[in-house]
Design a protein around this motif. Structure first.
Motif, PDB file in Angstrom:
ATOM      1  N   MET B 624       1.847   1.765  -0.942  1.00 30.93           N
ATOM      2  CA  MET B 624       1.742   3.153  -1.411  1.00 30.93           C
ATOM      3  C   MET B 624       2.608   3.389  -2.640  1.00 30.93           C
ATOM      4  O   MET B 624       2.188   4.031  -3.605  1.00 30.93           O
ATOM      5  CB  MET B 624       2.160   4.131  -0.316  1.00 30.93           C
ATOM      6  CG  MET B 624       1.300   4.127   0.913  1.00 30.93           C
ATOM      7  SD  MET B 624      -0.413   4.552   0.578  1.00 30.93           S
ATOM      8  CE  MET B 624      -0.295   6.308   0.323  1.00 30.93           C
ATOM      9  N   LEU B 625       3.844   2.905  -2.600  1.00 33.49           N
ATOM     10  CA  LEU B 625       4.745   3.171  -3.716  1.00 33.49           C
ATOM     11  C   LEU B 625       4.358   2.329  -4.931  1.00 33.49           C
ATOM     12  O   LEU B 625       4.479   2.789  -6.066  1.00 33.49           O
ATOM     13  CB  LEU B 625       6.199   2.927  -3.297  1.00 33.49           C
ATOM     14  CG  LEU B 625       6.691   3.881  -2.210  1.00 33.49           C
ATOM     15  CD1 LEU B 625       8.115   3.541  -1.777  1.00 33.49           C
ATOM     16  CD2 LEU B 625       6.636   5.330  -2.682  1.00 33.49           C
ATOM     17  N   ASP B 626       3.848   1.136  -4.686  1.00 34.09           N
ATOM     18  CA  ASP B 626       3.379   0.331  -5.817  1.00 34.09           C
ATOM     19  C   ASP B 626       2.195   1.016  -6.485  1.00 34.09           C
ATOM     20  O   ASP B 626       2.101   1.091  -7.707  1.00 34.09           O
ATOM     21  CB  ASP B 626       2.998  -1.073  -5.343  1.00 34.09           C
ATOM     22  CG  ASP B 626       2.770  -2.019  -6.497  1.00 34.09           C
ATOM     23  OD1 ASP B 626       1.675  -2.595  -6.589  1.00 34.09           O
ATOM     24  OD2 ASP B 626       3.689  -2.149  -7.325  1.00 34.09           O
ATOM     25  N   ASP B 627       1.277   1.538  -5.667  1.00 34.70           N
ATOM     26  CA  ASP B 627       0.159   2.318  -6.217  1.00 34.70           C
ATOM     27  C   ASP B 627       0.693   3.489  -7.025  1.00 34.70           C
ATOM     28  O   ASP B 627       0.211   3.796  -8.110  1.00 34.70           O
ATOM     29  CB  ASP B 627      -0.716   2.887  -5.080  1.00 34.70           C
ATOM     30  CG  ASP B 627      -1.726   1.883  -4.574  1.00 34.70           C
ATOM     31  OD1 ASP B 627      -2.323   2.137  -3.509  1.00 34.70           O
ATOM     32  OD2 ASP B 627      -1.922   0.853  -5.241  1.00 34.70           O
ATOM     33  N   GLY B 628       1.707   4.159  -6.480  1.00 33.14           N
ATOM     34  CA  GLY B 628       2.280   5.309  -7.162  1.00 33.14           C
ATOM     35  C   GLY B 628       2.869   4.932  -8.510  1.00 33.14           C
ATOM     36  O   GLY B 628       2.685   5.636  -9.501  1.00 33.14           O
ATOM     37  N   VAL B 629       3.551   3.800  -8.552  1.00 32.63           N
ATOM     38  CA  VAL B 629       4.146   3.349  -9.808  1.00 32.63           C
ATOM     39  C   VAL B 629       3.057   3.043 -10.831  1.00 32.63           C
ATOM     40  O   VAL B 629       3.146   3.439 -11.991  1.00 32.63           O
ATOM     41  CB  VAL B 629       5.018   2.095  -9.571  1.00 32.63           C
ATOM     42  CG1 VAL B 629       5.357   1.417 -10.878  1.00 32.63           C
ATOM     43  CG2 VAL B 629       6.288   2.473  -8.838  1.00 32.63           C
ATOM     44  N   ARG B 630       1.983   2.395 -10.366  1.00 34.59           N
ATOM     45  CA  ARG B 630       0.907   2.086 -11.306  1.00 34.59           C
ATOM     46  C   ARG B 630       0.228   3.346 -11.813  1.00 34.59           C
ATOM     47  O   ARG B 630      -0.117   3.454 -12.980  1.00 34.59           O
ATOM     48  CB  ARG B 630      -0.160   1.229 -10.609  1.00 34.59           C
ATOM     49  CG  ARG B 630       0.253  -0.189 -10.387  1.00 34.59           C
ATOM     50  CD  ARG B 630      -0.706  -0.835  -9.388  1.00 34.59           C
ATOM     51  NE  ARG B 630      -0.147  -2.032  -8.819  1.00 34.59           N
ATOM     52  CZ  ARG B 630      -0.689  -3.239  -8.945  1.00 34.59           C
ATOM     53  NH1 ARG B 630      -1.798  -3.388  -9.629  1.00 34.59           N
ATOM     54  NH2 ARG B 630      -0.126  -4.278  -8.389  1.00 34.59           N
ATOM     55  N   GLN B 631       0.032   4.311 -10.890  1.00 32.00           N
ATOM     56  CA  GLN B 631      -0.640   5.538 -11.311  1.00 32.00           C
ATOM     57  C   GLN B 631       0.208   6.314 -12.307  1.00 32.00           C
ATOM     58  O   GLN B 631      -0.300   6.935 -13.220  1.00 32.00           O
ATOM     59  CB  GLN B 631      -0.940   6.429 -10.101  1.00 32.00           C
ATOM     60  CG  GLN B 631      -2.209   6.019  -9.347  1.00 32.00           C
ATOM     61  CD  GLN B 631      -2.084   6.250  -7.856  1.00 32.00           C
ATOM     62  OE1 GLN B 631      -1.306   7.093  -7.401  1.00 32.00           O
ATOM     63  NE2 GLN B 631      -2.851   5.512  -7.065  1.00 32.00           N
ATOM     64  N   ARG B 632       1.538   6.292 -12.099  1.00 28.77           N
ATOM     65  CA  ARG B 632       2.408   7.051 -12.982  1.00 28.77           C
ATOM     66  C   ARG B 632       2.836   6.258 -14.201  1.00 28.77           C
ATOM     67  O   ARG B 632       3.267   6.825 -15.190  1.00 28.77           O
ATOM     68  CB  ARG B 632       3.660   7.492 -12.213  1.00 28.77           C
ATOM     69  CG  ARG B 632       3.461   8.666 -11.278  1.00 28.77           C
ATOM     70  CD  ARG B 632       4.726   8.906 -10.468  1.00 28.77           C
ATOM     71  NE  ARG B 632       5.900   8.852 -11.311  1.00 28.77           N
ATOM     72  CZ  ARG B 632       6.509   9.917 -11.829  1.00 28.77           C
ATOM     73  NH1 ARG B 632       6.025  11.119 -11.584  1.00 28.77           N
ATOM     74  NH2 ARG B 632       7.582   9.775 -12.564  1.00 28.77           N
ATOM     75  N   GLY B 633       2.746   4.940 -14.111  1.00 27.79           N
ATOM     76  CA  GLY B 633       3.143   4.123 -15.251  1.00 27.79           C
ATOM     77  C   GLY B 633       4.641   3.972 -15.400  1.00 27.79           C
ATOM     78  O   GLY B 633       5.150   3.755 -16.494  1.00 27.79           O
ATOM     79  N   ASP B 634       5.386   4.087 -14.291  1.00 24.33           N
ATOM     80  CA  ASP B 634       6.842   3.937 -14.396  1.00 24.33           C
ATOM     81  C   ASP B 634       7.233   2.467 -14.540  1.00 24.33           C
ATOM     82  O   ASP B 634       6.500   1.567 -14.141  1.00 24.33           O
ATOM     83  CB  ASP B 634       7.520   4.479 -13.121  1.00 24.33           C
ATOM     84  CG  ASP B 634       7.413   5.979 -13.018  1.00 24.33           C
ATOM     85  OD1 ASP B 634       6.812   6.454 -12.042  1.00 24.33           O
ATOM     86  OD2 ASP B 634       7.924   6.654 -13.918  1.00 24.33           O
ATOM     87  N   GLU B 635       8.449   2.271 -15.062  1.00 20.51           N
ATOM     88  CA  GLU B 635       9.012   0.922 -15.145  1.00 20.51           C
ATOM     89  C   GLU B 635       9.828   0.699 -13.892  1.00 20.51           C
ATOM     90  O   GLU B 635      11.053   0.859 -13.886  1.00 20.51           O
ATOM     91  CB  GLU B 635       9.949   0.806 -16.360  1.00 20.51           C
ATOM     92  CG  GLU B 635       9.250   0.836 -17.696  1.00 20.51           C
ATOM     93  CD  GLU B 635       8.475  -0.449 -17.937  1.00 20.51           C
ATOM     94  OE1 GLU B 635       7.336  -0.345 -18.391  1.00 20.51           O
ATOM     95  OE2 GLU B 635       9.007  -1.539 -17.664  1.00 20.51           O
ATOM     96  N   LEU B 636       9.177   0.377 -12.824  1.00 20.03           N
ATOM     97  CA  LEU B 636       9.886   0.283 -11.547  1.00 20.03           C
ATOM     98  C   LEU B 636       9.259  -0.863 -10.782  1.00 20.03           C
ATOM     99  O   LEU B 636       8.046  -0.945 -10.665  1.00 20.03           O
ATOM    100  CB  LEU B 636       9.692   1.612 -10.796  1.00 20.03           C
ATOM    101  CG  LEU B 636      10.704   2.076  -9.755  1.00 20.03           C
ATOM    102  CD1 LEU B 636      12.107   2.061 -10.320  1.00 20.03           C
ATOM    103  CD2 LEU B 636      10.345   3.486  -9.321  1.00 20.03           C
ATOM    104  N   ARG B 637      10.082  -1.736 -10.255  1.00 12.06           N
ATOM    105  CA  ARG B 637       9.534  -2.850  -9.471  1.00 12.06           C
ATOM    106  C   ARG B 637       9.661  -2.497  -7.995  1.00 12.06           C
ATOM    107  O   ARG B 637      10.774  -2.307  -7.498  1.00 12.06           O
ATOM    108  CB  ARG B 637      10.313  -4.132  -9.792  1.00 12.06           C
ATOM    109  CG  ARG B 637       9.776  -5.344  -9.043  1.00 12.06           C
ATOM    110  CD  ARG B 637      10.670  -6.549  -9.185  1.00 12.06           C
ATOM    111  NE  ARG B 637      10.191  -7.628  -8.322  1.00 12.06           N
ATOM    112  CZ  ARG B 637      10.959  -8.566  -7.777  1.00 12.06           C
ATOM    113  NH1 ARG B 637      12.272  -8.556  -8.022  1.00 12.06           N
ATOM    114  NH2 ARG B 637      10.451  -9.505  -7.017  1.00 12.06           N
ATOM    115  N   VAL B 638       8.523  -2.449  -7.309  1.00 12.13           N
ATOM    116  CA  VAL B 638       8.541  -2.139  -5.878  1.00 12.13           C
ATOM    117  C   VAL B 638       8.565  -3.453  -5.121  1.00 12.13           C
ATOM    118  O   VAL B 638       7.674  -4.278  -5.284  1.00 12.13           O
ATOM    119  CB  VAL B 638       7.292  -1.320  -5.480  1.00 12.13           C
ATOM    120  CG1 VAL B 638       7.299  -1.062  -3.983  1.00 12.13           C
ATOM    121  CG2 VAL B 638       7.254  -0.025  -6.252  1.00 12.13           C
TER     122      VAL B 638
END
Lengths: 322, 650, 254
Positions: B624-638
């Motif tokens: 879920m959080l990885d999907d969220g990062v991709r959707q938002r385009g953040d620089e965050l490694r889940v």
């Protein structure tokens, strides 16, 4: 001698029947085969059969044969079988081909092997036929006379032969009774289909569980539209109510044979592969490099389809479109 | 004489009105189906002391909590003054024995009366000036009235004491009632004041008696029901759901809650205890991402339905058909929006168990009406037929393990020290799989004797149970318990908090008693023992607590130890037991989200910490959080904590 | 209306086909099972017809004893009674299957009267022989329409619809009749738990027919060579887009 039931639409012979003819010729060890065509336009269609190794084409003619009726077709086959005594009767593994030979088999109390990809030997015939829509093969002995078999679509290539003579044409009127015509097409209902049908599309962009929702198919529709193709889906998509069953590609859905099948977010269950393996090439777009579909695909892109599919669309548009 | 008659009359009227309504409420509660809530009496008593007397849950929000505590503790201290006033109303010179004569009590009364007034003022400031969003949908007028009545009660009390001091009727030095004493300056020792003294005492008594009659018709009813509701609250871990019984006669079978008569007595009590404070609404991930569900509005709607249908059922009205709760009281969306994160239950000061209500509504919708989001149907069919929600063959479950040489426990093998329960997500989803691979490598590196069940590991049934298909869940619970028991397993480690919760907290109801730990607990232990020695690295890591780990099961410190061992931890604001859900709970991994994105909201919070890595300890949170990062385009490694640990060993 | 539906228990195979050592069957250890998809839709259609026109639905299967599970699932959808023709799990070719089914139908006729409608799946997911329904119909002297995506009953006639390019072909056939249906004719309902519990109590008869000699005799099974391909990875993520477009150009589709 081998008798082949050839399907045609007016003067055009069905591609799958041409493939069946190729297998029949193997069975006939290179000798010419005999064809049976039923219904209107048979004579014109028969002319095209020279290049496919047909020596004689029998045309069953009767105005009651204009609309398809499986019983009447089966009667036509049986009459010819009684007269010509072929060692085998072959048809294409289409809905009609399988149905007609099923009727023939039932009436003659003979075994029938549907969807064969290979045949060999004689008495009893050794056939290799498809199970699980083609994901598994069965080697079987057909203890029947004549041997009744249908040819799996796209399992065998149609062979055109140059410089062959036109087949001899013999027309006949089969003796039909009411029971033969009880089951006959009574009505055609046209449905409006927008866009290309799955069965005819040269490109299919198909989505599975990975698409995530009905709205998620928007990017697939865009790509398909750009390529003049159709959108397909896997069974879980239909069960989830995201797309209608008519879009479903698979063993229990539509079996397709496009030039390119793009499987997006589809894990690759055999049930689905059975529907798309007729494609010339399969491209899988999936975030899982170990997904089962990788074993059935020709090409793969490992990544998130929600990123990859729009990127491909954009790339196509960039170069001035397809 | 007249006074006595008047008081008796007033008591009779008020008592009658109160009693009649109280009887209806009691009958409505008795209408409820059975609920087993008499276990662990010591804990229940402790909860009563801590939560009710100690106001602990209210104090989770400090300022409103203190305001309420002031009013509540004040109410407790001032309670005897009701009797004192009634006696004094009848006979000006009479009072309650002992307390009525005690100067120290008079001092307490004055101070607590001011405390209560202070509380009321504070409450008014919050409601009228601050206007927090949690009151959206609450009956504010009713609250105003109640605050007004409380203020009226306390002020008439103080004014009464003031007039008595002015008339020299006090039995103790006036300074012992400092506030009343100060007020007494407004009154002279004259006949006017004598009238005021009567007026204030009677006003005081009459306000109290009308409040008494009004009480059971308003949300202020909570002053009775809350104490009872807290006592009968759950004593078992928050993640455990109460099983239904399918081995009873058809007539006794309960399939969750379809209409009011299906509710348990505890569920009815829940609806009577709600004060519409909205703390649950404030923390609900669904509500806070624009969805229809508000736990507060849910309970209020059920309460309204209880009052709409209940009385007719109590009277036994012939031919009355109670309305279906869905869609009659609440919409389908409200029921399906819930992610069972339990934030609402944690906030609720009166121990309402909103998740139980949602689950019971779902049980009826799924098991009886077959009415649920279409996209969840393949998941339920797959769990039933293929033994996992991915619909993949069980034979493929151990494919990842084969590549790593992990031991698969065959029937008849001796049990390992610890059975690693991998879970369906790690078996079939590539993003969740890395945690299992890391965990396996770490356990092997530390020399732990472990094995997996491979194809014999079926879904624990958690998604089916959270969807409301209790029947399907129980068939898998029984099957898995049999597999584990037959294999002689005593200790289980799970890398999925849902598996961890179900096997640890719910399987004991089906004969499965094992020592169950989460993989972060096991790994943290190994690090502490020195069997795994990670190299600390730089890099800020923010750790996301899974609801099923932190809030439902109190696993908070072990994952943090691991994060601290491999990087620089930085906490989000909503962390620990106040964590904000990733959005996959309550079977939402398989359902679409209508409106707003819970996962994106959580990723926003994580990104704001400035960390480069978002550490998780759950396969659902990972996806879920990885999907969220991709959707938002953040620089965050889940990434799962176990993978961070494995990387830190290299 | 009296309706008989014939179903088959098939495994859920997933992504790979694995054979037993003797290569005469699929290895089904650890596999889940289900009603073959076309047939599940057949059960649903039968139940809907009976809900509309009254009557009862009998569900029949030829298979191992475990196939009772699929019968119970069908009864949960709404079937009234079941029949399991128990085999040892071995192969029965289409003619053998037909014979056993005909015997059961004969027994049914003797006890409760003839069926108005007999529903088959167009082909079973596993063996895919496409012929049992036609053979049964022929032996009973009944009309048979196959490959249906639409089926309704009016005034003693079955209105049958097939999907063809451009639309639908419609047949009108007098009852009694035999039909075979395709998945997609309907979406089978999700049975309620009370329905499942009731299904456990509904009557299911079993019998053990004798298997005649196979005339389509299975010698062995094999996994086709196509599986075990290794896809050529064009790239990771959106950067692969140009490579994809190149492939498309090469195939002449773009």
């Amino acid at each position: 001698m081998v008798l082949v039931l050839v399907e045609h639409d007016g003067p055009e012979v069905d591609e799958l029947s041409l493939q069946a003819l190729a297998l029949a010729r193997e069975l006939a060890t290179g000798e010419p085969v005999t064809a049976l065509l039923v219904g209107g336009g048979g004579r014109e269609a028969a002319a095209a059969l020279a290049a496919h190794g047909v020596g004689t084409a029998h045309i069953a003619e009767d105005e009651r044969l204009t609309e398809y009726a499986p019983g009447a077709w089966a009667t036509s086959v049986i009459e010819l079988v009684d007269r010509l005594e072929p060692s085998a009767v072959v048809a294409a593994g289409t809905n009609r081909g399988n149905e007609v030979l099923g009727h023939v088999a039932a009436r003659m109390d003979q075994p029938f092997a549907a969807n064969c990809i290979q045949v060999a030997g004689e008495g009893p015939l050794e056939v290799t036929r498809m199970r699980w829509g083609g994901s598994l093969l069965e080697e079987a002995r057909l203890h029947g006379d004549p041997a009744l078999l249908s040819v799996a679509p796209h399992a065998v290539a149609a062979l055109a032969v140059d410089g062959a003579d036109a087949p001899a044409i013999e027309a006949f009127t089969p003796t039909l009774d009411d029971a033969d015509l009880l089951v006959q097409v009574a009505e055609h209902v046209s449905t409006e289909t927008s866009g290309v049908s799955l069965a005819e599309a040269k490109v299919i962009v198909s989505g599975g569980r990975g698409v995530g929702s009905a709205e998620g198919f928007g990017i697939l529709e865009e790509l398909a539209g750009l390529l003049g193709g159709a959108v397909g889906c896997s069974r879980v998509v239909t069960s989830s109510g995201w797309r209608p069953h008519t879009d479903q590609v698979g063993q229990t859905g539509t079996k397709v044979s496009p030039d390119l099948y793009i499987a997006c977010g589809i894990s690759g269950a055999t049930q689905h592969i059975a529907g798309c393996k007729g494609a010339k090439k399969i491209l899988a777009i999936n975030s899982d490099a170990e997904a089962p579909i990788m074993a059935s695909a020709d090409y793969a892109v490992i990544g998130d389809l929600t990123e990859v599919v729009p990127a491909v669309t954009a790339e196509l548009r960039k170069a001035g479109g397809p | 004489m007249l006074g006595a008659i008047a008081l008796t009359a007033a008591l009779a009227v008020s008592g009658f009105l109160f009693g009649r309504r109280a009887k209806l409420l009691a009958d409505l509660v008795r209408l409820g189906k059975p609920a087993e809530r008499s276990d662990d009496l010591p804990r229940r008593t402790r909860n009563e002391a801590v939560i009710v007397l100690g106001q602990r849950k209210l104090l989770q929000r400090l300022v409103p909590g203190l305001i309420h505590a002031a009013i509540f503790w004040g109410f407790l201290v001032l309670f005897p003054t009701i009797l004192i006033a009634m006696i004094g109303a009848v006979d000006r010179d009479a009072t309650l024995p002992w307390l009525g004569h005690a100067g120290w009590y008079a001092l307490m009364v004055d101070l607590f009366a001011v405390l209560v007034l202070g509380g009321v003022v504070g409450a008014v400031l919050i409601r009228k000036v601050q206007r927090p969003a949690r009151f959206e949908g609450s009956h504010l007028g009713e609250a105003d009235l109640i605050l007004g009545l409380i203020a009226g009660i306390v002020s008439t009390l103080l004014l009464w004491h003031a007039t008595r001091i002015a008339l020299d009727l006090n039995e103790w030095p006036a300074e012992w009632s400092p506030v009343s004493n100060a007020l007494s300056g407004l009154f002279g020792n004259d006949s006017v004041t004598e009238v005021f003294e009567r007026v204030f005492v009677w006003a005081h008594v009459l306000i109290i008696l009308s409040f008494l009659a009004y009480l059971p018709h308003s949300k202020h009813l909570h002053i009775v029901t809350a104490a009872v509701n807290v006592f009968f609250g759950h004593t078992r871990p928050g993640g455990r759901l109460e099983p239904l019984r399918f081995d009873v006669a058809d007539a006794e079978m309960r399939f969750g809650a379809g209409t009011v008569p299906d509710l348990t007595w505890k569920q009815t009590m829940d609806t009577f205890s709600c004060t519409e404070c909205g703390r649950c609404q404030d923390v609900c991930p669904a509500f806070n991402t624009g969805k229809e569900l508000s736990p507060k509005l849910l309970i209020m709607a059920l309460r309204d339905q209880v009052f709409a249908d209940g009385p007719k059922l109590v009277r036994g009205e012939a031919g009355f058909e109670p309305q279906p709760l869905v869609p009659g009281a609440v919409t389908d969306d409200v029921v399906w929006d819930c992610v069972t994160c339990g934030a609402c239950v944690r906030e609720c000061p009166v121990s309402i168990e909103h998740v139980d209500h949602i689950i019971d509504l779902r049980r009826h919708l799924v098991m009886v009406d077959s009415r649920f989001p279409a996209e969840a149907e393949p998941m339920l069919r797959d769990v039933e037929r293929a033994s996992n929600p991915w619909g993949r063959p069980q034979t493929e479950r151990a494919d990842w393990a084969e590549r790593l040489g992990v031991r698969v426990l065959e029937p008849g093998d001796p049990p390992p020290d610890v059975l690693y329960w991998v879970g369906c997500a790690a078996s079939f989803d590539e993003r969740a799989r890395t945690a299992a691979e890391s965990t396996a490598k770490l356990l092997a590196a530390a020399g732990v004797d472990f094995a997996i069940l491979g194809p014999r590991e079926s879904c624990t049934g958690d998604p089916a149970r959270r969807m409301g298909n209790e029947y399907l869940f129980q068939s898998y619970a029984e099957q898995n318990v049999k597999t584990l028991n037959d294999a002689g397993v005593t200790k289980v480690v799970a890398s999925c908090p849902h598996c961890f919760n179900t096997i640890g907290n719910e399987y004991p109801d089906f004969g499965g008693d094992y020592e169950v730990i989460h993989h972060t607990e096991l790994l943290a232990g190994l690090v502490r023992e020195g069997r795994l020695q990670p190299n600390a690295a730089e890099g800020r890591i923010t750790y996301h607590d899974s609801c099923y780990l932190a809030r439902h099961n109190d696993v908070l410190s072990d994952p943090r130890e691991l994060v601290a061992a491999v990087g620089e931890p930085i906490e989000m604001e909503r962390s620990g037991k106040r964590t904000f859900c990733c959005g996959a709970g309550g079977a939402h991994m398989w359902m679409e989200e209508r409106a707003g994105k819970i996962n994106e909201e959580r990723v926003r919070e994580a990104a704001e910490t400035g960390a480069e890595t978002l550490a998780v300890a759950c396969p659902f949170c990972t996806v879920m959080l990885d999907d969220g990062v991709r959707q938002r385009g953040d620089e965050l490694r889940v990434v799962d904590v176990s993978t961070l640990l494995a990387e830190a060993l290299m | 209306m009296r309706i008989l539906v014939c179903v088959k228990r098939v495994p859920l195979t997933g992504g790979r086909m694995v054979l037993t050592d003797d290569e005469r069957a699929l290895e089904t250890r650890h596999l889940g099972f289900t009603i073959s998809p076309h047939e599940e839709c057949g059960v649903e259609q039968a139940v809907r017809l009976v809900e509309q026109h009254g009557g009862d639905v009998t569900v029949l299967t030829l298979g191992p004893a475990e196939a009772e599970e699929q019968i119970r699932d069908s009864l949960a959808i709404g079937g009234d009674r079941g029949i399991v023709l128990v085999t040892g799990g071995e192969e029965w070719d289409p003619q053998a299957t037909t014979g056993a089914i005909l015997d059961a139908i004969e027994a049914e006729r003797a006890s409760g009267g003839a069926h108005d409608l007999i529903i088959f799946g167009n082909e079973s997911a596993d063996s895919g022989n496409y012929q049992v329904g036609i053979r049964v119909a022929r032996a009973l002297g009944l009309p048979v329409v196959t490959g249906l995506k639409g089926l309704s009953v009016e005034d003693g006639f079955a209105r049958c619809e097939q999907e063809v390019p451009g639309g639908r072909d419609v047949y009108r056939v007098p009852l009694p009749a035999v039909v075979s249906v395709l998945e997609g004719i309907n979406l089978p309902r999700y049975p309620s738990v009370p329905a499942k519990l009731r299904a456990r109590q509904k009557p299911v008869e079993t019998s053990t027919p004798e298997r005649p000699e196979a005339r389509l005799e299975m010698v062995r099974l094999r996994v086709p060579p196509g599986q075990g391909k290794q896809a050529e990875i064009l790239g990771n993520g959106p950067e692969a887009a140009p490579a994809v477009v190149d492939v498309m150009r090469g195939l002449g589709v773009a």
